[in-house]
Scaffold this motif. Sequence first.
Motif, PDB file in Angstrom:
ATOM      1  N   MET A  18       0.840  -1.202   0.000  1.00 28.55           N
ATOM      2  CA  MET A  18       0.000   0.000   0.000  1.00 28.55           C
ATOM      3  C   MET A  18       0.873   1.248   0.000  1.00 28.55           C
ATOM      4  N   ASN A  19       1.956   1.193   0.744  1.00 30.81           N
ATOM      5  CA  ASN A  19       2.859   2.326   0.801  1.00 30.81           C
ATOM      6  C   ASN A  19       3.501   2.587  -0.557  1.00 30.81           C
ATOM      7  N   LEU A  20       3.761   1.540  -1.300  1.00 29.84           N
ATOM      8  CA  LEU A  20       4.361   1.692  -2.622  1.00 29.84           C
ATOM      9  C   LEU A  20       3.342   2.095  -3.684  1.00 29.84           C
ATOM     10  N   THR A  21       2.208   1.423  -3.703  1.00 31.42           N
ATOM     11  CA  THR A  21       1.239   1.619  -4.785  1.00 31.42           C
ATOM     12  C   THR A  21       0.216   2.707  -4.505  1.00 31.42           C
ATOM     13  N   ILE A 106     -13.136   3.386   1.487  1.00 30.48           N
ATOM     14  CA  ILE A 106     -11.992   4.292   1.577  1.00 30.48           C
ATOM     15  C   ILE A 106     -12.450   5.734   1.404  1.00 30.48           C
ATOM     16  N   ASP A 107     -13.417   5.970   0.518  1.00 30.08           N
ATOM     17  CA  ASP A 107     -13.929   7.323   0.303  1.00 30.08           C
ATOM     18  C   ASP A 107     -14.554   7.905   1.572  1.00 30.08           C
ATOM     19  N   HIS A 108     -15.074   7.035   2.439  1.00 31.87           N
ATOM     20  CA  HIS A 108     -15.762   7.512   3.633  1.00 31.87           C
ATOM     21  C   HIS A 108     -14.869   7.554   4.875  1.00 31.87           C
ATOM     22  N   LEU A 109     -13.617   7.182   4.729  1.00 33.05           N
ATOM     23  CA  LEU A 109     -12.695   7.269   5.866  1.00 33.05           C
ATOM     24  C   LEU A 109     -12.310   8.728   6.093  1.00 33.05           C
ATOM     25  N   PRO A 110     -12.108   9.116   7.357  1.00 31.44           N
ATOM     26  CA  PRO A 110     -11.665  10.499   7.599  1.00 31.44           C
ATOM     27  C   PRO A 110     -10.243  10.704   7.087  1.00 31.44           C
ATOM     28  N   ALA A 111      -9.933  11.933   6.675  1.00 31.35           N
ATOM     29  CA  ALA A 111      -8.586  12.248   6.182  1.00 31.35           C
ATOM     30  C   ALA A 111      -7.598  12.091   7.328  1.00 31.35           C
ATOM     31  N   ASP A 116      -1.194  11.544   5.106  1.00 36.54           N
ATOM     32  CA  ASP A 116      -0.937  12.472   3.999  1.00 36.54           C
ATOM     33  C   ASP A 116       0.499  12.985   4.042  1.00 36.54           C
ATOM     34  N   ALA A 117       0.964  13.316   5.248  1.00 31.61           N
ATOM     35  CA  ALA A 117       2.335  13.811   5.393  1.00 31.61           C
ATOM     36  C   ALA A 117       3.332  12.722   5.005  1.00 31.61           C
ATOM     37  N   LEU A 118       3.083  11.492   5.462  1.00 31.57           N
ATOM     38  CA  LEU A 118       3.982  10.380   5.141  1.00 31.57           C
ATOM     39  C   LEU A 118       4.029  10.153   3.636  1.00 31.57           C
ATOM     40  N   GLN A 119       2.875  10.236   2.984  1.00 32.32           N
ATOM     41  CA  GLN A 119       2.830  10.014   1.533  1.00 32.32           C
ATOM     42  C   GLN A 119       3.542  11.120   0.759  1.00 32.32           C
ATOM     43  N   SER A 120       3.674  12.291   1.364  1.00 38.13           N
ATOM     44  CA  SER A 120       4.255  13.416   0.629  1.00 38.13           C
ATOM     45  C   SER A 120       5.778  13.518   0.746  1.00 38.13           C
ATOM     46  N   ILE A 121       6.389  12.754   1.657  1.00 37.21           N
ATOM     47  CA  ILE A 121       7.853  12.834   1.757  1.00 37.21           C
ATOM     48  C   ILE A 121       8.481  11.920   0.709  1.00 37.21           C
ATOM     49  N   PRO A 122       9.729  12.171   0.332  1.00 34.32           N
ATOM     50  CA  PRO A 122      10.378  11.354  -0.699  1.00 34.32           C
ATOM     51  C   PRO A 122      10.377   9.857  -0.359  1.00 34.32           C
ATOM     52  N   GLU A 123      10.292   9.041  -1.391  1.00 36.78           N
ATOM     53  CA  GLU A 123      10.152   7.589  -1.282  1.00 36.78           C
ATOM     54  C   GLU A 123      11.144   6.943  -0.326  1.00 36.78           C
ATOM     55  N   GLU A 124      12.447   7.275  -0.440  1.00 38.68           N
ATOM     56  CA  GLU A 124      13.436   6.590   0.382  1.00 38.68           C
ATOM     57  C   GLU A 124      13.249   6.892   1.869  1.00 38.68           C
ATOM     58  N   PHE A 125      12.790   8.101   2.196  1.00 36.89           N
ATOM     59  CA  PHE A 125      12.519   8.440   3.597  1.00 36.89           C
ATOM     60  C   PHE A 125      11.222   7.788   4.055  1.00 36.89           C
ATOM     61  N   LEU A 164       8.671  14.778   8.648  1.00 37.68           N
ATOM     62  CA  LEU A 164       7.314  14.589   9.167  1.00 37.68           C
ATOM     63  C   LEU A 164       7.030  15.536  10.323  1.00 37.68           C
ATOM     64  N   ARG A 165       7.996  15.681  11.212  1.00 38.23           N
ATOM     65  CA  ARG A 165       7.835  16.577  12.355  1.00 38.23           C
ATOM     66  C   ARG A 165       7.577  18.004  11.876  1.00 38.23           C
ATOM     67  N   GLU A 166       8.333  18.436  10.871  1.00 38.83           N
ATOM     68  CA  GLU A 166       8.151  19.786  10.326  1.00 38.83           C
ATOM     69  C   GLU A 166       6.780  19.929   9.672  1.00 38.83           C
ATOM     70  N   MET A 167       6.385  18.929   8.915  1.00 39.92           N
ATOM     71  CA  MET A 167       5.110  19.003   8.200  1.00 39.92           C
ATOM     72  C   MET A 167       3.917  18.953   9.144  1.00 39.92           C
ATOM     73  N   LEU A 168       4.063  18.218  10.231  1.00 43.99           N
ATOM     74  CA  LEU A 168       2.937  18.034  11.139  1.00 43.99           C
ATOM     75  C   LEU A 168       2.912  19.059  12.263  1.00 43.99           C
ATOM     76  N   GLY A 169       3.947  19.888  12.368  1.00 42.28           N
ATOM     77  CA  GLY A 169       4.005  20.886  13.432  1.00 42.28           C
ATOM     78  C   GLY A 169       2.821  21.830  13.418  1.00 42.28           C
ATOM     79  N   GLU A 170       2.491  22.359  12.260  1.00 44.37           N
ATOM     80  CA  GLU A 170       1.372  23.294  12.138  1.00 44.37           C
ATOM     81  C   GLU A 170       0.050  22.597  12.443  1.00 44.37           C
TER      82      GLU A 170
END
Length: 185
Positions: A18-21, A106-111, A116-125, A164-170
């Motif tokens: 799931m993390n890859l695809t 999946i459409d009805h799951l809360p965001a 979202d933050a994890l999905q937005s960081i580069p793949e290797e991280f 992740l810490r930086e992205m989730l701080g706000e």
Amino acid sequence: MFVEQAMPLIDSLYGHAMNLTRNPSDANDLVQETYMKAFAAFASFEQGTNIKAWLHRILKNTFINQYRKAQNRPFESALEELEEWQIGDAESRTAVGSRSAEAEAIDHLPASAVKDALQSIPEEFRMAVFLADVEGYSYQEIAEIMETPTGTVMSRLHRGRRLLREMLGEYAAEQGIGLTTKGAS
């Protein structure tokens, strides 16, 4: 022997897939392909070694090979072969109720801000953080799965967590959650 050793790891493999695809259907297909390849190659698996890392490596390599194959394939569209009236008819039928139950759920799951933050960081991280913090793998196991030195895993994990810490701080501040950082009093 294969079933007893490999099947208990299916949830872990699905999470990695799931993390890859980023798609439940593709993740299921990737896990299925991984198990087929692993079963076919099980005779070459060295008993007593880490089957978890072995299966994750097969999954990762399968994903990479499928991705490369898809990149080299020209765009295919069946719409070009359809008549205009067929397209309209198909749209009216598919607009209502033909999606899978999984897609609807999946459409009805809360965001999830963390997801979202994890999905937005580069793949290797993302992979290092996912395998360590979600799946609970050791540095050595992650190094085997990612086929990198342990020091590289540690570096990627540190940098991924920092991102992740930086992205989730706000988001944390908005939710009234206080984040503490090193050196803060």
